[in-house]
Write a protein that holds these residues in place. Structure first.
Motif, PDB file in Angstrom:
ATOM      1  N   ARG B  88       0.870  -1.142  -0.141  1.00 48.43           N
ATOM      2  CA  ARG B  88      -0.174   0.095  -0.139  1.00 48.43           C
ATOM      3  C   ARG B  88       0.788   1.206  -0.053  1.00 48.43           C
ATOM      4  NH1 ARG B  88      -5.167   0.531   1.107  1.00 48.43           N
ATOM      5  NH2 ARG B  88      -5.498  -1.581   2.297  1.00 48.43           N
ATOM      6  N   GLY B 139      -2.634   5.256  -0.237  1.00 52.42           N
ATOM      7  CA  GLY B 139      -3.658   4.570   0.140  1.00 52.42           C
ATOM      8  C   GLY B 139      -4.039   3.537  -1.180  1.00 52.42           C
ATOM      9  N   ASP B 140      -3.324   3.767  -2.124  1.00 50.88           N
ATOM     10  CA  ASP B 140      -3.424   2.544  -3.561  1.00 50.88           C
ATOM     11  C   ASP B 140      -2.865   1.466  -3.190  1.00 50.88           C
ATOM     12  OD1 ASP B 140      -3.490   5.245  -6.206  1.00 50.88           O
ATOM     13  OD2 ASP B 140      -5.069   4.525  -5.010  1.00 50.88           O
ATOM     14  N   LEU B 141      -3.219   0.272  -3.770  1.00 50.65           N
ATOM     15  CA  LEU B 141      -2.758  -1.024  -3.614  1.00 50.65           C
ATOM     16  C   LEU B 141      -1.919  -1.120  -4.635  1.00 50.65           C
ATOM     17  CD1 LEU B 141      -5.303  -3.097  -1.595  1.00 50.65           C
ATOM     18  CD2 LEU B 141      -2.913  -2.663  -0.849  1.00 50.65           C
ATOM     19  N   LEU B 167      -3.878  -2.180  -8.069  1.00 54.29           N
ATOM     20  CA  LEU B 167      -5.101  -3.064  -7.996  1.00 54.29           C
ATOM     21  C   LEU B 167      -6.275  -2.290  -7.955  1.00 54.29           C
ATOM     22  CD1 LEU B 167      -3.194  -5.448  -5.392  1.00 54.29           C
ATOM     23  CD2 LEU B 167      -3.427  -5.578  -7.861  1.00 54.29           C
ATOM     24  N   ALA B 168      -7.285  -2.841  -8.416  1.00 52.48           N
ATOM     25  CA  ALA B 168      -8.586  -2.357  -8.475  1.00 52.48           C
ATOM     26  C   ALA B 168      -9.464  -2.796  -7.348  1.00 52.48           C
ATOM     27  CB  ALA B 168      -9.330  -2.510  -9.869  1.00 52.48           C
ATOM     28  N   GLN B 169     -10.594  -3.202  -7.498  1.00 49.39           N
ATOM     29  CA  GLN B 169     -11.901  -3.453  -6.589  1.00 49.39           C
ATOM     30  C   GLN B 169     -11.553  -5.066  -6.016  1.00 49.39           C
ATOM     31  OE1 GLN B 169     -15.794  -2.751  -6.673  1.00 49.39           O
ATOM     32  NE2 GLN B 169     -15.389  -1.719  -8.850  1.00 49.39           N
ATOM     33  N   GLY B 170     -11.586  -5.343  -4.999  1.00 46.74           N
ATOM     34  CA  GLY B 170     -11.364  -6.457  -3.921  1.00 46.74           C
ATOM     35  C   GLY B 170     -11.135  -6.575  -2.615  1.00 46.74           C
ATOM     36  N   VAL B 171     -10.631  -7.438  -1.980  1.00 48.13           N
ATOM     37  CA  VAL B 171     -10.549  -7.674  -0.498  1.00 48.13           C
ATOM     38  C   VAL B 171      -9.303  -7.959  -0.123  1.00 48.13           C
ATOM     39  CG1 VAL B 171     -11.159  -8.660   1.408  1.00 48.13           C
ATOM     40  CG2 VAL B 171     -12.963  -8.239  -0.346  1.00 48.13           C
ATOM     41  N   LEU B 172      -8.711  -7.250   0.742  1.00 45.54           N
ATOM     42  CA  LEU B 172      -7.228  -7.364   1.164  1.00 45.54           C
ATOM     43  C   LEU B 172      -7.280  -8.000   2.607  1.00 45.54           C
ATOM     44  CD1 LEU B 172      -4.074  -6.613   0.379  1.00 45.54           C
ATOM     45  CD2 LEU B 172      -4.661  -4.892   2.261  1.00 45.54           C
ATOM     46  N   TRP B 205      -4.368 -10.597  -1.802  1.00 43.26           N
ATOM     47  CA  TRP B 205      -5.500 -10.027  -2.507  1.00 43.26           C
ATOM     48  C   TRP B 205      -6.414 -10.805  -3.051  1.00 43.26           C
ATOM     49  CZ3 TRP B 205      -7.677  -5.181  -2.436  1.00 43.26           C
ATOM     50  CH2 TRP B 205      -8.363  -4.691  -3.615  1.00 43.26           C
ATOM     51  N   THR B 222      -8.395   1.505 -13.455  1.00 40.19           N
ATOM     52  CA  THR B 222      -8.862   0.725 -12.470  1.00 40.19           C
ATOM     53  C   THR B 222     -10.408   0.692 -13.079  1.00 40.19           C
ATOM     54  OG1 THR B 222      -9.317   2.725 -11.165  1.00 40.19           O
ATOM     55  CG2 THR B 222      -7.588   0.963 -10.400  1.00 40.19           C
ATOM     56  N   LEU B 224     -14.158   0.419 -12.383  1.00 36.34           N
ATOM     57  CA  LEU B 224     -14.845   1.024 -11.104  1.00 36.34           C
ATOM     58  C   LEU B 224     -16.424   0.474 -11.096  1.00 36.34           C
ATOM     59  CD1 LEU B 224     -13.345   4.284 -10.515  1.00 36.34           C
ATOM     60  CD2 LEU B 224     -13.056   2.237  -9.144  1.00 36.34           C
TER      61      LEU B 224
END
Lengths: 291, 294
Positions: B88, B139-141, B167-172, B205, B222, B224
């Motif tokens: 990050r 803040g970007d991943l 990296l775009a939408q997802g869960v870390l 990720w 990205t 969205l």
């Protein structure tokens, strides 16, 4: 309060998920995380409780001491709250950073318990105008993983349920001096009635909907939250709005209704676990902090 | 309908019987004597006191000829060249970004180590420096590879391949780096319908599988659009399975995650995190992994 930094795409993912009632960990908007409650963890207090909501950890200890009643309420005892945010909870609370958050939480607790019926204060009176029981409620925030207000209020209710105040008798001499006698039996004590004790439900507004029991990531996506304190019968005792965003009056109304509904379920679940723990009695395996 | 579950805490022991491994591991705690033989050189995690070699961290003793070191079980990420990491962005500096990768020092991503949008190959100019924030913000991943290690241990990253980038939408999910197994590839497209990047630094990720492999514009655009509900369910289930595996200290690799996912299908997604359901799923996954080995 602890905060995590998220990328815009992650926040968008969370917001869209909440819209469809499927949060990141699979919960719905009104589901709580699995909570672990244990009472009687600190031996030298009158009552204590520990609540663990996955990664939020709160310890509450209550000490009953004798004091003089307040001037405006001479025949009642009272509660004093003190909140200590441990520096271990999150790096932002290092050093004196936790003081502001601590006073904020303590003031919220005073407000929540300001309702007259929450705790039967008249039962805490020993001698009107002279002696009464003062309950010092100390809250220790061990780990901050989102939704600390709810965890603290659950722990306070559980600790009040667990509190045992020794029975005292007032003896009057011929000269009129009053003596206070403690009963010899250590198990002879009075318990508090916690039916009317409220619990705080935090509703965080994310997008167009609101969620209960937000994690740190979800708190980062919400601009405004509403804290409502609800009794087991569904009555609201106080309400507080936090956050830098604004709330529409209609959404406040919806959030209050959700808060009442969720609050009632919360009380039912908590009372069930407290009764279960009580029924196990001394045979309950104590886990404490070394489990 | 609100669902509130509360329970009494229970002491949870290790789940199931651990399979006997080939050689017994020499586990030590801080203060344990490793050996009293003075012929050994001391490595990381050890110190000498009174002619004895004593461990300073809790972990496994590793011996290479005359070098004895203790590899800690829970430690910050130590970069190795060629590792895939997910990080990050914490700071935007003059010609580089500082990236948080769960290591002792922030990792560095130099401006010259990224792919410019459009795939141009040119010397970075002053305008590129001023436009750094347009590419990557705080803040970007990102997913990146370790290019080199500085003398102080800080890791230098690069995203000079089309498969790395923002990296775009997802869960870390953040786990301990020692639980991520080293494999040939860390980018997996799981058959259940989602993709996962297992960063060596412990950042996992999970994201929806992109439809077509479009010629990435350097990996900085990205997507969205809202992710459909079916894919969300898969991603949430995977996330809970990974949390379950981590709670039971199992190694994370594509097969273990997949077996855990399949074992969790009979349960609801939010139930996976309940302790008893977690144990059941882990036992089943562990059994299947043992069958696979043996």
């Amino acid at each position: 309060m602890a905060s995590v930094v998220l990328s815009e795409a992650e926040k968008l993912y969370i917001v869209h998920g909440v819209q469809e009632d499927l949060r990141v960990d699979g919960r719905g908007c009104e589901d709580y995380r699995c909570a672990e409650v244990e009472t009687d963890v600190v031996s030298n207090t009158s009552g204590s409780a520990r609540v663990k909501l996955v990664d939020t950890d709160v310890l509450v200890g209550i000490k009953a001491e004798m004091g003089t009643p307040k001037l405006e309420k001479p025949d009642e005892g009272y509660l004093e709250f003190f909140v200590d945010c441990s520096s271990n909870a999150t790096p932002e609370l290092e050093g004196r950073g936790g003081e502001e958050l601590g006073t904020d939480i303590a003031n919220t607790l005073y407000r929540v318990f300001s309702c007259e019926n929450s705790v039967d204060l008249k039962s805490l009176c020993i001698n009107p105008r002279e002696h009464c029981w003062v309950l010092y409620v100390d809250v220790l925030l061990l780990e901050c993983g989102g939704n600390i207000f709810d965890a603290i209020s659950i722990a306070v209710k559980a600790a009040l349920f667990n509190t045992r105040i020794p029975k005292v008798r007032v003896l009057e001499d011929e000269e009129g001096t009053k003596e206070i006698e403690l009963s010899d039996d250590p198990y002879d004590c009075i318990r508090l009635n916690v039916e009317e004790v409220p619990c705080i439900v935090t509703l965080s507004k994310i997008g167009y909907r609101h969620v209960v029991d937000a994690t740190l990531q979800e708190e980062a996506c919400s601009l405004a939250s509403l804290l409502v304190s609800v009794t087991s019968k569904g009555a609201l005792t106080s309400m507080k709005k936090v956050g830098k965003g604004s709330l529409d009056p209609e959404s406040i109304f919806e959030m209050m209704e959700t808060g009442q509904r969720v609050g009632k379920s919360l009380h039912i679940a908590l009372q069930k676990i407290l009764d279960e723990e009580e029924s196990l009695g001394t045979s309950r395996p104590k886990v404490g902090f070394l489990g | 309908m609100a669902a509130v579950t509360m329970r009494l805490p229970q002491v949870r022991g290790p789940v199931g019987t651990s399979a006997p491994r080939g050689a017994e591991k020499h586990l030590v705690a801080p203060g344990d004597t490793i050996t009293t033989d003075t012929g050994y050189m001391r490595g990381h995690g050890t110190y000498v006191e009174d002619d004895k070699l004593i461990a300073s961290v809790a972990g496994v003793v590793e011996r290479v000829n005359k070098l004895v070191c203790v590899r800690a079980l829970k430690a910050r990420y130590n970069g190795e060249v060629g590792d895939i990491v997910v990080g990050r962005i914490t700071e935007v500096q003059q010609k580089r970004w500082k990236v948080e990768t769960n290591s002792r020092l922030d990792s560095v991503l130099l401006l010259s180590s990224i792919n410019l949008p459009g795939g141009e190959l040119r010397r970075r100019s002053a305008e590129d420096e001023l436009a750094m924030r347009d590419y990557l913000q705080e803040g970007d991943l990102i997913s990146a590879e370790v290019q080199s290690i500085f003398s102080d241990g800080a890791v230098s990253l690069h995203t000079r391949s089309l498969k790395y980038g923002k990296l775009a939408q997802g869960v870390l999910v953040q786990v301990s780096p020692s639980l991520v197994k080293r494999q040939k590839t860390h980018f997996h497209d799981l058959p259940c319908g989602a993709s996962v990047i297992l960063g060596n630094n412990g950042f996992i990720w999970i994201y929806p599988t992109p439809e077509q492999k479009e010629e990435e514009a350097g990996g900085f655009t990205t997507n969205l659009e809202p992710v459909p509900l079916s894919e969300r369910e898969v991603i949430s289930r995977l996330r809970n399975c990974i949390v379950a595996l981590v709670n039971h200290k199992m190694m994370l690799f594509d097969t273990s995650i997949l077996y855990c996912y399949e074992a969790s299908l009979p349960h609801q997604i939010k139930d996976i995190l309940k302790p008893e359901v977690m144990e059941e799923i882990i036992l089943e996954a562990r059994q299947r992994l043992l069958d696979l080995e043996g």
